[in-house]
Design an enzyme around this catalytic site. Structure first.
Site, PDB file in Angstrom:
ATOM      1  N   LYS A  75      36.010  43.201  44.546  1.00  0.00           N
ATOM      2  CA  LYS A  75      36.917  43.024  45.679  1.00  0.00           C
ATOM      3  C   LYS A  75      38.324  43.504  45.345  1.00  0.00           C
ATOM      4  CE  LYS A  75      33.811  41.989  48.442  1.00  0.00           C
ATOM      5  NZ  LYS A  75      33.535  42.937  49.530  1.00  0.00           N
ATOM      6  N   TYR A  85      32.108  39.853  41.190  1.00  0.00           N
ATOM      7  CA  TYR A  85      32.493  39.853  42.608  1.00  0.00           C
ATOM      8  C   TYR A  85      34.008  40.005  42.745  1.00  0.00           C
ATOM      9  CZ  TYR A  85      33.017  38.403  47.452  1.00  0.00           C
ATOM     10  OH  TYR A  85      33.339  38.364  48.792  1.00  0.00           O
TER      11      TYR A  85
END
Length: 168
Positions: free
Chosen positions: A60, A56
């Protein structure tokens, strides 16, 4: 290829590469991008052991790199990234401490206002204000490495040349 990379990195890249150039682009990132792997090795987690939180963070980071690459290559487009904050959603959980409405307002503001503070490019925002991203996201070589890798994965090249504005 893990879904995290496909959804959070590759999909925004492909959409950006294929759309008629708009007036504004807003990429949804996270403060967790600061813990992303800046080596950009094994983007799709094919060789390293799966770690969901790290994947994750990496994705990002990729979103910020993409926003800044677009800002550099398409100076006629306001291309920015933002973090909405840690909000109480299914993903964020009930213990989240941030204001869900403030995150939404920043996205809408960047997409629609004529205020000079939002009519910028290559910036990172949090709750209607600029915020410093991870410094390496400003590195043009790193941005280009991401674009090249996404092009290889997707078979879709990123055109940096002129392309007319679509509808805003």
């Amino acid at each position: 290829m893990p879904e995290m990379f496909a959804v959070n990195t590759l999909a925004p890249y492909i959409l950006t590469a294929l759309i008629n150039r708009p007036k504004r682009l807003i990429y949804l990132s996270s403060g967790m991008h600061r813990s992303g792997d800046t080596t950009l090795k094994d983007l799709a987690w094919e060789h390293r052991p799966w770690r969901g939180e790290q994947a994750y963070c990496d994705s990002k980071l990729h979103d910020v790199l993409l926003a800044f690459a677009v800002a550099r290559f398409w100076p006629d487009v306001f291309s920015n990234a933002l973090e909405p904050g840690w909000v109480a959603t299914k993903m964020g959980g009930q213990g989240a401490t941030d204001d869900l409405d403030a995150g939404r307002r920043t996205q809408v503001w960047l997409a629609s206002t004529d205020e000079p503070a939002a009519k910028v490019t290559g910036e990172y925002f949090y709750h209607l204000r600029p915020r410093a991203p991870l410094p390496s996201t400003r590195n043009a070589e790193l941005q280009e490495k991401l674009l090249e890798s996404c092009g290889r994965f997707s078979g879709v090249g990123f055109a940096s040349g002129p392309k007319p504005h679509g509808r805003s």
